[in-house]
Design an enzyme around this catalytic site. Structure first.
Site, PDB file in Angstrom:
ATOM      1  N   PRO A   5       0.887  -1.258   0.111  1.00  0.00           N
ATOM      2  CA  PRO A   5      -0.254  -0.046   0.264  1.00  0.00           C
ATOM      3  C   PRO A   5       0.682   1.532  -0.115  1.00  0.00           C
ATOM      4  CG  PRO A   5      -0.048  -1.140   2.297  1.00  0.00           C
ATOM      5  CD  PRO A   5       0.550  -1.839   1.459  1.00  0.00           C
ATOM      6  N   ARG A  62      -2.349  15.518 -11.651  1.00  0.00           N
ATOM      7  CA  ARG A  62      -3.191  14.121 -11.803  1.00  0.00           C
ATOM      8  C   ARG A  62      -4.196  13.974 -12.965  1.00  0.00           C
ATOM      9  NH1 ARG A  62      -5.352  11.714  -7.914  1.00  0.00           N
ATOM     10  NH2 ARG A  62      -4.692   9.136  -9.504  1.00  0.00           N
ATOM     11  N   TYR A  93      -4.084  11.870 -15.181  1.00  0.00           N
ATOM     12  CA  TYR A  93      -5.221  10.870 -15.362  1.00  0.00           C
ATOM     13  C   TYR A  93      -6.570  11.105 -15.108  1.00  0.00           C
ATOM     14  CZ  TYR A  93      -1.093   8.994 -13.399  1.00  0.00           C
ATOM     15  OH  TYR A  93       0.267   7.947 -13.687  1.00  0.00           O
ATOM     16  N   CYS A 138      -0.081  27.773 -17.889  1.00  0.00           N
ATOM     17  CA  CYS A 138      -0.726  28.527 -19.239  1.00  0.00           C
ATOM     18  C   CYS A 138      -1.002  27.097 -20.525  1.00  0.00           C
ATOM     19  CB  CYS A 138       0.803  29.045 -20.157  1.00  0.00           C
ATOM     20  SG  CYS A 138       0.561  29.752 -21.537  1.00  0.00           S
ATOM     21  N   GLU A 139      -1.790  26.667 -20.162  1.00  0.00           N
ATOM     22  CA  GLU A 139      -2.125  25.140 -20.016  1.00  0.00           C
ATOM     23  C   GLU A 139      -3.715  25.681 -20.014  1.00  0.00           C
ATOM     24  OE1 GLU A 139      -1.355  23.100 -21.925  1.00  0.00           O
ATOM     25  OE2 GLU A 139       0.883  23.250 -21.549  1.00  0.00           O
ATOM     26  N   TYR A 145       1.158  10.882  -4.868  1.00  0.00           N
ATOM     27  CA  TYR A 145       1.637  11.349  -6.440  1.00  0.00           C
ATOM     28  C   TYR A 145       1.303  12.684  -6.881  1.00  0.00           C
ATOM     29  CZ  TYR A 145       0.884   5.703  -6.626  1.00  0.00           C
ATOM     30  OH  TYR A 145       1.355   4.284  -5.919  1.00  0.00           O
TER      31      TYR A 145
END
Length: 474
Positions: free
Chosen positions: A328, A371, A375, A402-403, A432
């Site tokens: 885990p 993430r 994802y 800038c996205e 993560y």
């Protein structure tokens, strides 16, 4: 995963439809308990507190964005897995080990917590191994993963005396055998198997995902051939088999199929080579709650379910129950941390059909949590710096990069009076986020601050612009 009943669609003029699982809250200040660490609560003044410390004080001392790690909660979750699996496999000759998956989040202090709580540590690069060794983590309690371990990484692992190296290719078997032979030692290894089972949102499929970079296929015979190669190498000691079926797994169904296939290979090895392997690693991937749609099982239920599966399958094959290990990472680190941001801009954007979407821009984004962009992950959030009596409005929390895909929280209800200077907290960011953080647009990475019993300390300091220049030789 349990999907909650859809709430009101909240689709009147000027609003857009939200995901079916997202319900309009009766109280926009309320905290959904499954998303937060154990010591998080809202004070009488409406300010979010963790370990008795309010977020206004945290922001004043450490700035934002800020990763806030609840030490007591992290340690408690680590112990829960240790005790649950130790208890479920008690009385069995093999027993059980819990390896914390360092890739979720690792720093020197966290490695020390893991060691102190009696867990082992799984690392998957030379850098993670370096952190573990710098922390003084016992090498014999470390496992090294990776599909393309370099000669230097393998050499360091052998020299340090790590407890297991999970081999992933025939090239690696030859490489490791040579390194160990040069040093006159036997390197303990496990074979990473591909079991033909993929667990993703409870869809267990037995086909296409053989096409991946990890492991040796059981069905194709590569795993059995890897075992033969290892047994023929005097400098390698085969201690067991390893499998990993995915991430964000909410029950033990997929592990049943995986255990059956891996233990079937255990039985084949016994029958062909007269060797009954001592260990079985069933990997990790245990899920957490990121939003109210997620319903993970507690460690005790996971342990009981997996113990029953392993005992049943071993009995069917006439095998002794091996020592079982799990890995885990997210399930320990994820809920123990939240990210604190400051709102900079609030913008209403008109959509087709007269709908409006509220964009709330914060001072972080895809550099501290990639993430959502990578994802399409879902997160929740709350206004953290005060209580609001305003009505809830559907909002999207976005970053400063800038996205157009720089989204932190895709859909959430926030108070209609949210404004620049407010603080927003996003729970479930312990896994993560910092480990995948980057410096896109040359934005320095946030610090990690550990909190415990009214005290704070930075365990990973804030990156500065000067840090950005240390690698720029121009």
């Amino acid at each position: 995963m349990h999907t909650h009943e859809a709430g009101a669609l909240h689709a009147e003029a000027g609003q857009r439809r939200h995901p079916s699982w997202l319900q309009v809250p009766e109280d926009v200040n309320a905290l959904y308990p499954g998303l937060w660490s154990a010591t998080v609560a809202r004070g009488e003044d409406g300010v979010l507190r963790v370990a008795g410390i309010d977020v206004l004080a945290l922001a004043a001392e450490h700035g934002t964005p800020l990763y806030v790690l609840d030490e007591i909660d992290f340690r408690s979750r680590a112990r829960a897995f240790r005790d649950a699996f130790g208890g479920a496999f008690a009385g069995i000759d093999g027993g059980a080990d819990v390896f914390y998956a360092g890739k979720a989040f690792l720093c020197i202090e966290v490695a020390r917590w893991v060691a102190e709580e009696g867990l082992n540590l799984d690392v998957c690069s030379g850098g993670e191994l370096a952190v573990a060794l710098r922390a003084g983590f016992p090498a014999e309690r470390i496992g090294l993963h990776g599909n393309n371990k370099s000669v230097s990484e393998l050499s360091r692992a052998v020299d340090a005396g790590v407890g297991r190296i999970i081999v992933d290719s025939f090239d690696e078997i030859s490489r490791l055998a040579s390194i160990a032979a040069e040093r006159g030692v036997r390197a303990p290894v496990m074979v990473r198997t591909t079991v033909g089972v993929e667990a993703h949102t409870h869809e267990y499929i037995a086909t296409a995902h053989e096409d991946q970079k990890f492991g040796f296929s059981i069905a194709g015979g590569a795993a059995a051939q890897a075992v033969r190669r290892i047994l023929a190498e005097p400098s390698l000691e085969l201690i067991g088999l390893h499998s990993h079926i995915g991430s964000q797994i909410y029950d033990t169904s997929g592990f049943e199929v995986a255990a059956r296939r891996v233990l079937g290979l255990h039985a084949e090895i016994r029958d062909e080579h007269g060797v009954e392997l001592a260990e079985l690693d069933l990997g990790g991937g245990f899920g957490i709650a990121y939003t109210s749609q997620d319903d993970p099982q507690p460690a005790e239920e996971l342990a009981a379910g997996m113990a029953a599966i392993v005992k049943h399958e071993c009995a069917g094959y006439g095998l002794n129950v091996p020592r079982v290990s799990i890995e885990p990472g997210r399930a320990i680190a994820g809920p123990s941390m939240f990210t604190l941001y400051e709102v900079g801009t609030v913008k209403a954007v008109e959509l087709d059909g007269g709908a409006v979407r509220r964009y709330v821009s914060v001072d972080g984004g895809m550099s501290d949590n990639i993430r959502t962009a990578l994802y399409d992950a879902d997160y929740s959030c709350t206004l953290a710096s005060r209580r609001s009596d305003a009505e809830p409005v559907l909002a999207r929390v976005v970053g400063k990069h800038c996205e157009s895909g720089d989204i932190v929280v895709r859909d959430e209800f926030l108070p209609a009076d949210i404004e620049p200077g407010d603080l927003i907290a996003v729970p479930g960011t312990g896994a993560y986020t910092r480990s995948m953080a980057n410096t896109y647009n040359h934005v320095p990475r946030p610090p990690v601050v550990a909190v415990r019993a009214g005290e704070t300390r930075a365990i990973v300091r804030r990156e500065t612009e000067e840090d950005l220049f240390t690698l720029d030789v121009g």
